[in-house]
Design a protein around this motif. Structure first.
Motif, PDB file in Angstrom:
ATOM      1  N   ILE A   1       2.164  55.040 109.197  1.00 57.60           N
ATOM      2  CA  ILE A   1       3.219  54.577 108.300  1.00 57.60           C
ATOM      3  C   ILE A   1       2.810  53.252 107.685  1.00 57.60           C
ATOM      4  O   ILE A   1       2.016  52.512 108.268  1.00 57.60           O
ATOM      5  N   PRO A   2       3.333  52.943 106.495  1.00 55.45           N
ATOM      6  CA  PRO A   2       2.970  51.683 105.842  1.00 55.45           C
ATOM      7  C   PRO A   2       3.380  50.462 106.672  1.00 55.45           C
ATOM      8  O   PRO A   2       4.275  50.534 107.517  1.00 55.45           O
ATOM      9  N   ALA A   3       2.736  49.363 106.397  1.00 58.03           N
ATOM     10  CA  ALA A   3       3.111  48.099 107.034  1.00 58.03           C
ATOM     11  C   ALA A   3       4.557  47.766 106.693  1.00 58.03           C
ATOM     12  O   ALA A   3       5.034  48.080 105.596  1.00 58.03           O
ATOM     13  N   ALA A   4       5.247  47.145 107.627  1.00 59.85           N
ATOM     14  CA  ALA A   4       6.643  46.762 107.395  1.00 59.85           C
ATOM     15  C   ALA A   4       6.772  45.839 106.191  1.00 59.85           C
ATOM     16  O   ALA A   4       7.757  45.888 105.462  1.00 59.85           O
ATOM     17  N   SER A   5       5.753  45.011 105.957  1.00 57.17           N
ATOM     18  CA  SER A   5       5.795  44.102 104.802  1.00 57.17           C
ATOM     19  C   SER A   5       5.727  44.875 103.486  1.00 57.17           C
ATOM     20  O   SER A   5       6.265  44.422 102.477  1.00 57.17           O
ATOM     21  N   ALA A   6       5.109  46.050 103.487  1.00 53.38           N
ATOM     22  CA  ALA A   6       5.005  46.857 102.266  1.00 53.38           C
ATOM     23  C   ALA A   6       6.325  47.541 101.929  1.00 53.38           C
ATOM     24  O   ALA A   6       6.660  47.697 100.752  1.00 53.38           O
ATOM     25  N   VAL A   7       7.089  47.945 102.947  1.00 56.04           N
ATOM     26  CA  VAL A   7       8.341  48.649 102.673  1.00 56.04           C
ATOM     27  C   VAL A   7       9.506  47.695 102.476  1.00 56.04           C
ATOM     28  O   VAL A   7      10.495  48.039 101.850  1.00 56.04           O
ATOM     29  N   GLY A   8       9.399  46.488 103.021  1.00 59.19           N
ATOM     30  CA  GLY A   8      10.425  45.477 102.818  1.00 59.19           C
ATOM     31  C   GLY A   8      11.518  45.486 103.869  1.00 59.19           C
ATOM     32  O   GLY A   8      11.709  46.452 104.604  1.00 59.19           O
ATOM     33  N   SER A   9      12.234  44.408 103.920  1.00 60.85           N
ATOM     34  CA  SER A   9      13.304  44.223 104.899  1.00 60.85           C
ATOM     35  C   SER A   9      14.464  45.175 104.627  1.00 60.85           C
ATOM     36  O   SER A   9      14.903  45.317 103.483  1.00 60.85           O
ATOM     37  N   GLY A  10      14.936  45.835 105.672  1.00 59.99           N
ATOM     38  CA  GLY A  10      16.083  46.726 105.562  1.00 59.99           C
ATOM     39  C   GLY A  10      15.738  48.186 105.340  1.00 59.99           C
ATOM     40  O   GLY A  10      16.609  49.042 105.419  1.00 59.99           O
ATOM     41  N   PHE A  11      14.454  48.505 105.080  1.00 58.87           N
ATOM     42  CA  PHE A  11      14.064  49.894 104.855  1.00 58.87           C
ATOM     43  C   PHE A  11      14.025  50.648 106.186  1.00 58.87           C
ATOM     44  O   PHE A  11      13.610  50.113 107.200  1.00 58.87           O
TER      45      PHE A  11
END
Length: 96
Positions: free
Chosen positions: A37-47
């Protein structure tokens, strides 16, 4: 409305999308599969990602790129019908 994806992977499976605020994956692996899965920083806060294992025989090992899940580098979903919801804080994922 979240996107719903169904798939039956037999080898490593990569989730590359993060549309809207949430996506749902219903996976029936035919072997033990790593789910990237993508990095959390790539999907953004709250995704949120909702991932469910529909296989009675095989597991899914969730592996985020350059972040972690509740402080761990991976998380395994090994039981049939077991599911997990991952929430990004923009730096890491949290199981909710």
């Amino acid at each position: 409305v979240p996107n719903i994806t169904t798939n039956s992977p037999s080898s490593d499976y990569s989730i590359t999308t993060h549309a809207g605020i949430e996506e749902i994956y219903l996976l029936t692996p035919s072997a033990n599969v790593a789910v990237n899965i993508p990095a959390a920083s790539a999907v953004g806060s709250g995704f949120k990602y909702n991932i469910k294992n529909l296989s009675a025989s095989y597991s899914l090992t969730l592996t985020p790129a350059s972040s972690n899940i509740d402080g761990q580098s991976t998380h395994v979903i090994s039981l049939q019908y077991e599911s997990i919801t991952l929430l990004s804080d923009g730096g890491h994922y949290h199981i909710i």
